[in-house]
Design a protein around this motif. Structure first.
Motif, PDB file in Angstrom:
ATOM      1  N   PRO A 231      26.420  54.278  61.791  1.00 13.75           N
ATOM      2  CA  PRO A 231      26.071  53.544  63.020  1.00 13.75           C
ATOM      3  C   PRO A 231      26.612  54.173  64.306  1.00 13.75           C
ATOM      4  N   ALA A 232      27.871  54.632  64.313  1.00 15.79           N
ATOM      5  CA  ALA A 232      28.416  55.253  65.527  1.00 15.79           C
ATOM      6  C   ALA A 232      27.697  56.562  65.825  1.00 15.79           C
ATOM      7  N   ALA A 233      27.414  57.326  64.777  1.00 18.47           N
ATOM      8  CA  ALA A 233      26.662  58.570  64.964  1.00 18.47           C
ATOM      9  C   ALA A 233      25.264  58.255  65.501  1.00 18.47           C
ATOM     10  N   ARG A 234      24.656  57.199  64.995  1.00 15.53           N
ATOM     11  CA  ARG A 234      23.318  56.819  65.453  1.00 15.53           C
ATOM     12  C   ARG A 234      23.340  56.459  66.943  1.00 15.53           C
ATOM     13  N   ARG A 235      24.374  55.772  67.379  1.00 15.18           N
ATOM     14  CA  ARG A 235      24.450  55.408  68.797  1.00 15.18           C
ATOM     15  C   ARG A 235      24.548  56.651  69.684  1.00 15.18           C
TER      16      ARG A 235
ATOM     17  N   ALA B 132      33.437  60.146  61.121  1.00 12.92           N
ATOM     18  CA  ALA B 132      34.777  59.889  61.639  1.00 12.92           C
ATOM     19  C   ALA B 132      34.898  60.401  63.070  1.00 12.92           C
ATOM     20  N   ALA B 133      34.340  61.585  63.331  1.00 15.76           N
ATOM     21  CA  ALA B 133      34.387  62.141  64.685  1.00 15.76           C
ATOM     22  C   ALA B 133      33.656  61.239  65.675  1.00 15.76           C
ATOM     23  N   ALA B 134      32.507  60.707  65.270  1.00 12.04           N
ATOM     24  CA  ALA B 134      31.736  59.824  66.156  1.00 12.04           C
ATOM     25  C   ALA B 134      32.522  58.557  66.479  1.00 12.04           C
ATOM     26  N   HIS B 135      33.180  57.989  65.482  1.00 11.33           N
ATOM     27  CA  HIS B 135      33.973  56.784  65.716  1.00 11.33           C
ATOM     28  C   HIS B 135      35.194  57.080  66.581  1.00 11.33           C
ATOM     29  N   LEU B 136      35.823  58.225  66.353  1.00 11.05           N
ATOM     30  CA  LEU B 136      36.970  58.607  67.182  1.00 11.05           C
ATOM     31  C   LEU B 136      36.551  58.782  68.632  1.00 11.05           C
ATOM     32  N   HIS B 137      35.386  59.397  68.853  1.00 14.70           N
ATOM     33  CA  HIS B 137      34.890  59.544  70.226  1.00 14.70           C
ATOM     34  C   HIS B 137      34.662  58.177  70.871  1.00 14.70           C
ATOM     35  N   GLU B 138      34.024  57.275  70.124  1.00 19.90           N
ATOM     36  CA  GLU B 138      33.767  55.945  70.683  1.00 19.90           C
ATOM     37  C   GLU B 138      35.056  55.208  71.045  1.00 19.90           C
ATOM     38  N   ARG B 139      36.099  55.473  70.303  1.00 20.52           N
ATOM     39  CA  ARG B 139      37.371  54.797  70.546  1.00 20.52           C
ATOM     40  C   ARG B 139      38.225  55.528  71.588  1.00 20.52           C
ATOM     41  N   GLY B 140      37.733  56.669  72.077  1.00 16.20           N
ATOM     42  CA  GLY B 140      38.484  57.416  73.073  1.00 16.20           C
ATOM     43  C   GLY B 140      39.717  58.105  72.522  1.00 16.20           C
ATOM     44  N   ILE B 141      39.694  58.438  71.240  1.00 15.36           N
ATOM     45  CA  ILE B 141      40.826  59.105  70.582  1.00 15.36           C
ATOM     46  C   ILE B 141      40.521  60.594  70.459  1.00 15.36           C
TER      47      ILE B 141
ATOM     48  N   LEU C 103      23.758  66.016  65.241  1.00 22.39           N
ATOM     49  CA  LEU C 103      24.980  65.283  65.548  1.00 22.39           C
ATOM     50  C   LEU C 103      26.093  66.242  65.958  1.00 22.39           C
ATOM     51  N   ALA C 104      26.251  67.316  65.194  1.00 24.27           N
ATOM     52  CA  ALA C 104      27.315  68.282  65.488  1.00 24.27           C
ATOM     53  C   ALA C 104      27.086  69.021  66.801  1.00 24.27           C
ATOM     54  N   GLN C 105      25.840  69.076  67.257  1.00 19.89           N
ATOM     55  CA  GLN C 105      25.523  69.779  68.501  1.00 19.89           C
ATOM     56  C   GLN C 105      25.721  68.919  69.742  1.00 19.89           C
ATOM     57  N   LEU C 106      25.950  67.632  69.572  1.00 20.57           N
ATOM     58  CA  LEU C 106      26.136  66.766  70.733  1.00 20.57           C
ATOM     59  C   LEU C 106      27.358  67.211  71.539  1.00 20.57           C
ATOM     60  N   PRO C 107      27.289  67.159  72.854  1.00 22.94           N
ATOM     61  CA  PRO C 107      28.432  67.606  73.665  1.00 22.94           C
ATOM     62  C   PRO C 107      29.686  66.775  73.441  1.00 22.94           C
ATOM     63  N   GLN C 108      29.535  65.556  72.935  1.00 28.13           N
ATOM     64  CA  GLN C 108      30.716  64.736  72.658  1.00 28.13           C
ATOM     65  C   GLN C 108      31.484  65.232  71.433  1.00 28.13           C
ATOM     66  N   LEU C 109      30.800  65.980  70.542  1.00 24.07           N
ATOM     67  CA  LEU C 109      31.430  66.444  69.304  1.00 24.07           C
ATOM     68  C   LEU C 109      31.614  67.955  69.250  1.00 24.07           C
ATOM     69  N   LYS C 110      30.624  68.709  69.700  1.00 24.57           N
ATOM     70  CA  LYS C 110      30.597  70.158  69.497  1.00 24.57           C
ATOM     71  C   LYS C 110      31.878  70.867  69.923  1.00 24.57           C
ATOM     72  N   PRO C 111      32.470  70.571  71.091  1.00 26.38           N
ATOM     73  CA  PRO C 111      33.679  71.304  71.492  1.00 26.38           C
ATOM     74  C   PRO C 111      34.876  71.064  70.580  1.00 26.38           C
TER      75      PRO C 111
END
Length: 471
Positions: A63-67, A21-30, A96-104
């Motif tokens: 899939p979003a996490a994979r991207r 869900a976090a990966a999809h939210l990031h992709e959507r800019g939410i 995945l959790a360590q990615l800078p798009q998600l970790k903060p």
């Protein structure tokens, strides 16, 4: 932009579905915040880390996490290999959790106590949809959110041992003798089982895995006894199709279990309903009641409750939920996942429309969305959150374009000793009658028989035990 839409979406749970869900939210800019009660991503998965799942990696990576991972030069595992729970966390969820798009945006050791609307209880209607959600944490802190995606799962709320959905008499007094599903019998928990008599209650994959591990332990540790108890009168569904099974790893699991029972290394009790439990001289006495009303007693050292899981909706008590009275899922989703009608792989595609409650903006997803149905697969949860996040972004065309690519028989976990690189367990399933119904599958559900039309709609299994599914 309204004040409400300036707030983040709060995701409860940093397991596979919550992080998807976090990966999809990031992709959507939410904007989003993920709240995890444990101290790491995939904290619940780590607890069954020694178990190998049936479905290969290709069904277990969102899939979003994979991207996001591919952009960070992630080295993907063999997509046809069967990961253990520990590998799911270490090779996928942790990176995945360590990615800078998600970790903060991830907060650990953060338990949600309640979810409501700011200033509104469940009775108040005026202005409800434009009022932020209020998330109260266990330490008293309060957060505001535009929407809530509850991916907290069901691992922490196992079913009781007693029959009729009620605790057995004295069940709470023998907690020291009880084990959660899937203890690490050959690893960290070995000393609790070696040289002792263990009763395993349940007819599903978690029971089968534990029984096989105990049988292996019994060969190495003298005095180790194993008793297996099921509510039905026959273990045939648990044994599965053996060599004829369309899923080799599953067939091997059932065949190995049958061999141990036939050889007397595992004592099998059928028609077994736990009635009462009593501590007795450092052990526990289990009184069982049979279908004819007769009772008998067995005294053991440990009891493994492999009886499945149920959702805890108490944190949402002040929200307006429309839950099916049987399944504990949304009223729209319940008939699509009913284990009396479906196995994991026969659940039809579903998304935001089936997950919506009268409380606009609140969605339970993943295992929790399924209530007490054990027909969940990780890939199903990934499609759920893709659809939900698309709806939150206002992209209703994408939200309603729900598609699932599932293994038709959808079996979820195998013995940890099975190879990680052997034949895929999720190959084509044998042709089945449209009216077929498989026994509940999953980490704590039952094994499907083969072919799938072995159990039909007019031949309902009695006493089938339900639980959750790990992939």
């Amino acid at each position: 932009m309204s004040t409400l839409n300036e707030l983040p979406v709060v995701v409860i749970g940093a397991g596979p579905v919550g992080l998807a869900a976090a990966a999809h939210l990031h992709e959507r800019g939410i904007a989003f915040t993920v709240l995890e009660a444990g101290d790491t991503p995939g904290a619940a998965v780590r607890q069954w880390g020694h178990v190998r799942v049936f479905s290969p990696w290709r069904y277990n990576v969102d899939p979003a996490a994979r991207r996001l991972l591919d952009d960070a030069s992630w080295v993907a595992p063999d997509l046809e290999a069967l990961p253990t729970g520990a590998e799911l966390v270490g090779d996928y969820l942790q990176p995945l959790a360590q990615l800078p798009q998600l970790k903060p945006h991830l907060r650990y050791n953060t338990r949600v106590e309640a979810v409501s609307r700011l200033g509104l209880d469940r009775l108040r209607t005026a202005g409800r949809e434009s009022t932020p959600f209020l998330i109260r944490l266990a330490d008293g802190e309060e957060l505001l959110a535009r929407a809530v995606i509850d991916a907290s799962g069901t691992w922490g709320t196992p079913n009781v041992l007693g029959a009729s959905g009620l605790s057995a008499r004295g069940e709470s007094t023998v907690a020291a003798f009880l084990e959660h599903a899937l203890p690490d019998v050959l690893g960290a928990a070995r000393d609790r089982f070696a040289g002792r008599h263990t009763l395993v209650v349940g007819a599903g994959h978690s029971a089968a895995n534990t029984l096989l591990s105990l049988a292996e332990l019994a060969e190495a540790a003298p005095g180790t006894e194993v008793t297996w108890a099921i509510r039905t009168t026959s273990p045939s569904r648990t044994y599965g199709g053996g060599d004829a099974d369309a899923l080799p790893a599953r067939g091997a699991l059932g065949s190995r279990l049958r061999a141990h029972v036939d050889a007397g290394r595992i004592r099998l009790l059928t028609g077994f309903s736990v009635h009462a439990l009593t501590p007795t001289d450092g052990r526990v006495s289990v009184v069982v009641r049979h279908a004819d009303g007769s009772e008998e007693s067995i005294t053991v050292d440990r009891i493994v409750a492999a009886t499945g899981f149920r959702p805890d909706h108490s944190i949402a008590a002040e929200l307006r939920l429309d839950l099916d009275p049987i399944m504990g899922a949304t009223r729209a989703l319940a008939p699509l996942i009913d284990p009396n009608e479906h196995s994991c792989g026969t659940v039809p595609p579903h998304g935001v429309n089936e997950l919506a409650h009268p409380e606009t903006g609140y969605y339970a997803v993943g295992m929790k969305a399924y209530g007490r149905a054990p027909t969940f697969l990780m890939a199903t949860g990934y499609e759920q959150v893709r659809s939900v996040v698309a709806a939150l972004a206002g992209d209703w065309a994408a939200a309603r374009d729900v598609q699932l690519d599932l293994p038709e028989t959808g079996v979820c976990n195998s013995n940890p000793a099975d190879t990680a690189t052997g034949d895929s367990c999720c190959g084509p399933a044998p042709t089945a009658e449209p009216a077929a119904r498989g026994l509940a599958t999953g980490i704590s559900g039952g094994l499907l028989s083969t072919p799938l039309n072995l159990v039909t709609l007019d031949a309902a299994p009695s006493g089938a035990q339900a639980g959750g599914c790990c992939s």
